[in-house]
Design an enzyme around this catalytic site. Structure first.
Site, PDB file in Angstrom:
ATOM      1  N   SER A  42      -1.840  -4.543   5.908  1.00 14.24           N
ATOM      2  CA  SER A  42      -1.498  -3.514   5.068  1.00 14.24           C
ATOM      3  C   SER A  42      -2.544  -3.225   4.550  1.00 14.24           C
ATOM      4  CB  SER A  42      -0.616  -4.774   4.084  1.00 14.24           C
ATOM      5  OG  SER A  42      -1.065  -4.336   2.673  1.00 14.24           O
ATOM      6  N   GLY A  43      -2.532  -1.445   3.910  1.00 14.12           N
ATOM      7  CA  GLY A  43      -3.978  -1.210   3.574  1.00 14.12           C
ATOM      8  C   GLY A  43      -4.152  -1.552   1.750  1.00 14.12           C
ATOM      9  N   LEU A  44      -3.499  -1.447   1.314  1.00 15.22           N
ATOM     10  CA  LEU A  44      -3.496  -2.153  -0.200  1.00 15.22           C
ATOM     11  C   LEU A  44      -3.912  -3.833   0.056  1.00 15.22           C
ATOM     12  CD1 LEU A  44      -2.457  -2.469  -2.581  1.00 15.22           C
ATOM     13  CD2 LEU A  44      -0.550  -3.723  -2.626  1.00 15.22           C
ATOM     14  N   ASP A  54      -6.700   0.589  -3.592  1.00 17.37           N
ATOM     15  CA  ASP A  54      -6.138   1.347  -1.774  1.00 17.37           C
ATOM     16  C   ASP A  54      -5.833   2.612  -2.092  1.00 17.37           C
ATOM     17  OD1 ASP A  54      -4.244   1.424   0.279  1.00 17.37           O
ATOM     18  OD2 ASP A  54      -2.041   1.222  -0.779  1.00 17.37           O
ATOM     19  N   ASP A  81      -1.893  -0.836   9.008  1.00 19.56           N
ATOM     20  CA  ASP A  81      -1.313   0.694   7.822  1.00 19.56           C
ATOM     21  C   ASP A  81      -2.557   1.510   7.789  1.00 19.56           C
ATOM     22  OD1 ASP A  81      -0.518   2.126   5.780  1.00 19.56           O
ATOM     23  OD2 ASP A  81      -1.116   0.476   4.155  1.00 19.56           O
ATOM     24  N   ASP A  83      -2.746   4.570   7.231  1.00 16.77           N
ATOM     25  CA  ASP A  83      -2.306   5.178   5.764  1.00 16.77           C
ATOM     26  C   ASP A  83      -2.901   6.503   6.532  1.00 16.77           C
ATOM     27  OD1 ASP A  83      -3.080   3.315   4.022  1.00 16.77           O
ATOM     28  OD2 ASP A  83      -5.474   3.937   3.438  1.00 16.77           O
ATOM     29  N   GLU A 110       1.062   7.565   6.737  1.00 16.47           N
ATOM     30  CA  GLU A 110       2.009   8.850   6.383  1.00 16.47           C
ATOM     31  C   GLU A 110       1.862  10.134   6.325  1.00 16.47           C
ATOM     32  OE1 GLU A 110       0.696   5.004   4.088  1.00 16.47           O
ATOM     33  OE2 GLU A 110      -0.240   6.607   2.125  1.00 16.47           O
ATOM     34  N   LYS A 116      -5.623   9.397  -0.106  1.00 23.80           N
ATOM     35  CA  LYS A 116      -4.571   9.120  -0.703  1.00 23.80           C
ATOM     36  C   LYS A 116      -4.101   7.587  -2.104  1.00 23.80           C
ATOM     37  CE  LYS A 116      -3.011   5.290   0.348  1.00 23.80           C
ATOM     38  NZ  LYS A 116      -2.411   3.881   0.787  1.00 23.80           N
ATOM     39  N   ASN A 118      -1.658   4.878  -3.535  1.00 20.78           N
ATOM     40  CA  ASN A 118      -1.037   4.156  -2.686  1.00 20.78           C
ATOM     41  C   ASN A 118       0.780   4.729  -3.278  1.00 20.78           C
ATOM     42  OD1 ASN A 118       1.109   1.761  -4.020  1.00 20.78           O
ATOM     43  ND2 ASN A 118      -0.038   0.723  -2.443  1.00 20.78           N
ATOM     44  N   SER A 119       1.657   4.141  -2.606  1.00 26.84           N
ATOM     45  CA  SER A 119       2.443   4.704  -2.689  1.00 26.84           C
ATOM     46  C   SER A 119       3.970   4.356  -4.407  1.00 26.84           C
ATOM     47  CB  SER A 119       3.822   4.713  -1.935  1.00 26.84           C
ATOM     48  OG  SER A 119       2.860   5.169  -0.602  1.00 26.84           O
ATOM     49  N   HIS A 186      10.019   4.772   3.694  1.00 25.25           N
ATOM     50  CA  HIS A 186       9.748   4.297   2.538  1.00 25.25           C
ATOM     51  C   HIS A 186      10.214   4.583   1.199  1.00 25.25           C
ATOM     52  CE1 HIS A 186       6.896   1.607   0.580  1.00 25.25           C
ATOM     53  NE2 HIS A 186       5.957   2.032   0.596  1.00 25.25           N
TER      54      HIS A 186
END
Ligand code: SPV
Ligand code: MG
Length: 508
Positions: A42-44, A54, A81, A83, A110, A116, A118-119, A186
């Site tokens: 996970s990037g986060l 992130d 992940d 990104d 993504e 980026k 975080n979403s 997502h």
């Protein structure tokens, strides 16, 4: 099975599969031990555990470094992940190359813009990548992978950004056509309505991956019914550890004690288990000075005056990984150091210790480290060290006749002992045996047998090591390891020590 193939199987299997977040090697290992078939890098979580946001604040090579540890610590595949791929198509394809080199099984990119965010942070405000540009990136990644099973997952952010289902479908289809192996759709809704709508329209064109972080309360069976291929439990190890660390830190801070915490934290032994300490212990047995690992030592201490040399000999043996050292001390004080009688009875007292691979020495001398190394390299069952440079004016000692005198040509060739005597003669001038020798397990048995035989003789107390070696030699060959100098007798050793102490005193 290759990690890439494992991940491909997870994604293409007919049933719903799960991968679990990890952010460093330890959490990756925990995920594997829990039974998961794969890991979400996970990037986060990785960025948070590095103490940054992130937002691509950690460079892609820093992420690679973390992944390398994660991959080394585990045998299940990691889906990174990735990104946005950390730049354009060129950066993304180089990422694939570097991931493959580290045995990372796949990457998810993504359709946002580098750097980026975080979403779940103002998702609507985030620009989406242009479809063509993103498709070029996917193609470049797929074209550059060396392993056919390496997986590229394309993540559609259209629903997060509020662009609606049609845009999500359009993008998913474009990414499929560009060569993606799966689509990650997502959603940040707390229900699964968007995902359900997408799944119906999508109609199984390519495996679908979801991240139900926000719609966590939707029963997993629902995802299965919808035909989702893979659910990612995206950040729960990070969140669980944050809570555990906060609770523990707060409690220890407030209570100024560990007493109430101990029962609620992992034992230190469990940390060792997770680190694989057991494997290292086994490997040490196999590889670390394996030749010394099972060697014991006996030091025959003929005089109490030998203490200084004895201490240094023990340290020397330990530095050669010989940790079991038995010292057989004198029963009667003998300060002249010349008498050799009774040394066999001392050795006889150590009968129980004469077993296995054994280094035997006298305490009335000290030798340089390489001497021990050379003796250990002698593979014969019984081997003695002979100094070819001994003092020719010496009256007593152990003087040796061997099959061949020392010469450079011998190099590592082993030479057999012919006889040991206690006074120097023309015939016995191949060198001096100063009391350092070794036996193998078989050699130890032979020596024990001869010692037993000699011990019943009336003159046993008068017998010397020379007598023992000559008896042994009558039926079993004894090998000679030649050295030149590199040892000193007790007298010289004490004189050197004395000089060193005096020099230190005068400089301080
Ligand atoms: C991550 O784990 O970093 C993800 C998933 O990208 S999420 O944070 O849910 O967007
Ligand atoms: Mg992420």
């Amino acid at each position: 099975m290759r990690k890439t193939t494992q991940l491909r199987n997870i994604i293409t299997s007919n049933s719903l599969e799960y991968i679990m977040e990890a952010h460093h090697a330890l959490s990756a290992k925990i995920v594997e031990e829990a039974g998961f078939k794969g890991i979400w890098g996970s990037g986060l979580s990785i960025s948070a555990s590095l103490g940054v946001r992130d937002n691509n604040e950690a460079s892609w090579t820093q992420i690679l470094d973390v992944l390398e540890f994660m991959s080394d610590a585990t045998s299940i595949p990691i889906l990174l992940d990735g990104d946005t791929g950390y730049g354009n198509f060129n950066n993304a394809r180089r990422l694939v190359k570097k991931l493959e080199q580290r045995d990372i099984a796949g990457v998810c990119i993504e359709d946002k813009v580098f750097p980026k965010t975080n979403s779940f942070i103002k998702g609507e405000a985030q620009p989406l990548a242009c479809i063509d540009e993103f498709c070029g990136k996917i193609k470049a990644m797929k074209d550059s992978q060396m392993d056919d099973d390496f997986v590229v997952v394309s993540r559609v952010e259209a629903l997060i950004a509020g662009w609606g289902l049609q845009e999500a479908l359009k993008r998913a289809e474009a990414y499929r056509a560009a060569g993606s192996d799966a689509i990650l759709m997502h959603s940040k809704r707390s229900d699964s309505l968007e995902i359900e709508a997408f799944m119906k329209e999508w109609d199984d064109r390519l495996p679908v991956v979801i991240v139900p972080t926000k719609y966590y309360s939707v029963p997993t069976q629902r995802f299965r019914d919808l035909g989702v291929s893979l659910a990612i439990w995206a950040n729960h190890n990070l969140r669980a550890s944050i809570k555990a660390m906060q609770d523990t830190s707060n409690q220890i801070y407030l209570e100024e004690s560990l007493a109430n915490v101990e029962a609620n934290v992992t034992s230190v032994d469990e940390i060792f288990q997770l680190q694989g300490a057991e494997e290292l212990a086994q490997a040490e047995g196999r590889y670390l000075n394996a030749s010394s690992a099972n060697i014991n030592s006996i030091i025959v201490m003929k005089s109490l005056a030998d203490q200084a040399a004895l201490i240094d000999q023990v340290a020397q043996l330990k530095s050669h990984n010989i940790h079991h050292v038995s010292v057989i001390g004198p029963t009667v004080q003998n300060f002249d150091g010349a008498a050799q009688h009774a040394e066999l009875s001392l050795l006889h007292r150590a009968m129980d210790q004469i077993k296995g691979n054994l280094i035997i020495s006298h305490s009335d001398m000290m030798y340089k480290p390489h001497v021990l190394t050379e003796l250990q390299a002698n593979e014969n069952d019984i081997a003695i060290v002979i100094d070819v440079d001994s003092d020719s004016s010496k009256k007593s000692g152990y003087f040796v006749k061997a099959e061949l005198p020392y010469s450079r040509e011998l190099y590592n060739q082993s030479v057999k002992l012919v006889e040991v005597v206690t006074s120097l003669s023309e015939d016995h001038n191949h060198g001096e045996f100063f009391g350092l020798w070794k036996v193998s397990e078989k050699g130890a048995e032979i020596v024990r047998n001869f010692l037993e035989r000699l011990a019943i003789r009336d003159d046993f107390d008068q017998l010397t090591l020379a007598d023992l070696l000559n008896h042994v030699h009558s039926s079993h060959s004894i090998s000679v390891t030649y050295i030149k100098g590199s040892w000193v007798d007790r007298k010289t050793y004490l004189a050197i020590q004395d000089r060193v102490v005096k020099r230190c005193d005068s400089t301080s």
